[in-house]
Design an enzyme around this catalytic site. Structure first.
Site, PDB file in Angstrom:
ATOM      1  N   LYS A   1      -4.127   3.116  -1.661  1.00 27.94           N
ATOM      2  CA  LYS A   1      -3.363   2.402  -2.675  1.00 27.94           C
ATOM      3  C   LYS A   1      -3.552   3.083  -4.032  1.00 27.94           C
ATOM      4  O   LYS A   1      -4.425   3.902  -4.198  1.00 27.94           O
ATOM      5  CB  LYS A   1      -3.857   0.953  -2.756  1.00 27.94           C
ATOM      6  CG  LYS A   1      -3.542   0.141  -1.502  1.00 27.94           C
ATOM      7  CD  LYS A   1      -4.020  -1.303  -1.594  1.00 27.94           C
ATOM      8  CE  LYS A   1      -3.684  -1.974  -2.874  1.00 27.94           C
ATOM      9  NZ  LYS A   1      -2.255  -1.969  -3.235  1.00 27.94           N
ATOM     10  N   GLY A   2      -2.695   2.706  -4.987  1.00 26.97           N
ATOM     11  CA  GLY A   2      -2.910   3.178  -6.349  1.00 26.97           C
ATOM     12  C   GLY A   2      -1.844   4.087  -6.905  1.00 26.97           C
ATOM     13  O   GLY A   2      -2.009   4.624  -7.991  1.00 26.97           O
TER      14      GLY A   2
ATOM     15  N   ALA B   1       0.872  -1.187   0.000  1.00 30.17           N
ATOM     16  CA  ALA B   1       0.000   0.000   0.000  1.00 30.17           C
ATOM     17  C   ALA B   1       0.903   1.229   0.000  1.00 30.17           C
ATOM     18  O   ALA B   1       2.118   1.129   0.240  1.00 30.17           O
ATOM     19  CB  ALA B   1      -0.893  -0.007   1.235  1.00 30.17           C
TER      20      ALA B   1
ATOM     21  N   GLY C   1       0.745   3.071  -8.069  1.00 29.88           N
ATOM     22  CA  GLY C   1       1.145   2.349  -9.285  1.00 29.88           C
ATOM     23  C   GLY C   1       0.002   2.247 -10.288  1.00 29.88           C
ATOM     24  O   GLY C   1       0.178   1.700 -11.369  1.00 29.88           O
TER      25      GLY C   1
ATOM     26  N   GLU D   1      -6.723  -4.541  -8.052  1.00 28.04           N
ATOM     27  CA  GLU D   1      -6.358  -4.916  -6.678  1.00 28.04           C
ATOM     28  C   GLU D   1      -7.601  -4.941  -5.779  1.00 28.04           C
ATOM     29  O   GLU D   1      -7.743  -5.803  -4.924  1.00 28.04           O
ATOM     30  CB  GLU D   1      -5.313  -3.936  -6.139  1.00 28.04           C
ATOM     31  CG  GLU D   1      -3.985  -4.053  -6.881  1.00 28.04           C
ATOM     32  CD  GLU D   1      -2.974  -2.969  -6.521  1.00 28.04           C
ATOM     33  OE1 GLU D   1      -1.787  -3.188  -6.802  1.00 28.04           O
ATOM     34  OE2 GLU D   1      -3.357  -1.929  -5.983  1.00 28.04           O
TER      35      GLU D   1
HETATM   36  C1  5RP Z   1      -0.270  -0.151  -6.776  1.00 28.71           C
HETATM   37  C2  5RP Z   1      -0.263  -0.076  -5.288  1.00 28.71           C
HETATM   38  C3  5RP Z   1       0.990  -0.434  -4.578  1.00 28.71           C
HETATM   39  O1  5RP Z   1       0.711  -1.459  -3.680  1.00 28.71           O
HETATM   40  C4  5RP Z   1       1.514   0.760  -3.826  1.00 28.71           C
HETATM   41  O2  5RP Z   1       1.658   1.840  -4.709  1.00 28.71           O
HETATM   42  C5  5RP Z   1       2.856   0.459  -3.143  1.00 28.71           C
HETATM   43  O3  5RP Z   1       3.850   0.317  -4.099  1.00 28.71           O
HETATM   44  P1  5RP Z   1       5.374   0.033  -3.726  1.00 28.71           P
HETATM   45  O4  5RP Z   1       5.433  -1.365  -3.174  1.00 28.71           O
HETATM   46  O5  5RP Z   1       6.097   0.168  -5.046  1.00 28.71           O
HETATM   47  O6  5RP Z   1       5.822   1.055  -2.713  1.00 28.71           O
HETATM   48  O7  5RP Z   1      -1.233   0.259  -4.659  1.00 28.71           O
HETATM   49  O8  5RP Z   1      -1.480   0.293  -7.305  1.00 28.71           O
END
Ligand code: 5RP
Length: 217
Positions: A93-94, A82, A96, A102
């Site tokens: 989240k999000g 997250a 990415g 998800e």
């Molecule tokens: C993708 C997400 C990821 O879980 C969140 O952005 C964490 O990413 P990372 O592990 O690269 O820090 O929600 O949509």
């Protein structure tokens, strides 16, 4: 430093993977470390439902079977990271951009295991950016609704989600009631899903520190 913490929590999470199971997994750099760990025990699981095209590609590289969510009644566990997690185990989240897939997979899972490094574990969601996946033709309408709620919508440039939609990142939105806000934003026409995971929270949170992993229920 954070990469080391992400790696260690990803490795720790392996012990929660039931033998002979099909598991759901999310997306992002922490999950990438988890997929690498999972490849070491790939023969003991039946398959994975991936939360993004990027995760799917990585899983395929390790010859782990990909399972279609529609073929399953439910999932024992869903493992994902997250951007932020508060003391009530609610998540944002999000970053990415994989939030919708998800959210779908985690909604089917009996247990959501969230794996994060210590920098993401916070008291309150003050000043956090909240991503929202939006149907392209609704960008203007959704932005106007977000302004009415008191937030500042920012279109994420040069980014298309796996579902061929756009992302609006909401800045400066005061969160009084996170569950109500999740419902309100989800109800705006044109919103596919919001990155608030407060209705379906984490059941188990694994947080990595330099010297330990904390398991929080
Ligand atoms: C993708 C997400 C990821 O879980 C969140 O952005 C964490 O990413 P990372 O592990 O690269 O820090 O929600 O949509």
């Amino acid at each position: 430093m954070f990469n080391t913490l992400k790696k260690s929590v990803a490795k720790f999470a392996l012990k929660y993977v039931p033998k002979n199971s099909i598991i759901g997994i999310g997306s992002g750099s922490t999950v990438n470390y988890f997929i690498e760990e999972l490849s070491n025990i790939s023969s003991s699981i039946r398959g994975v439902v991936p939360g993004s095209i990027a995760s799917e590609k990585k899983i395929r590289k390790y010859n782990i079977p990909i399972v279609d969510l529609n073929s399953l009644e439910n999932l024992d566990i869903y493992i994902d990271s997250a951007d932020k997690v508060n003391k009530s185990m609610e998540m944002i989240k999000g970053r990415g951009g994989a939030l919708t897939r998800e959210k779908i997979i985690s909604s089917v899972a009996k247990k959501f295991i969230c794996i994060i490094d210590k920098s993401k574990y916070i008291k309150h969601f003050d000043c956090c950016v909240i991503p929202v996946e939006v149907i392209p033709m609704a960008l203007r309408k959704v932005s106007e609704e977000i302004i009415k709620l008191g937030g500042m919508p920012k279109y994420r440039e040069n980014f298309i989600t796996d579902n061929r939609n756009c992302i609006i990142d909401i800045h400066n939105l005061y969160i009084e009631n996170s569950v109500n806000l999740e419902k309100t934003i989800n109800n705006i026409s044109g919103v596919v899903s919001v990155g608030l995971f407060c209705i379906r929270k984490a059941d188990l949170l694994l947080v990595s520190y330099a010297d330990k992993i904390k398991e929080i229920y």
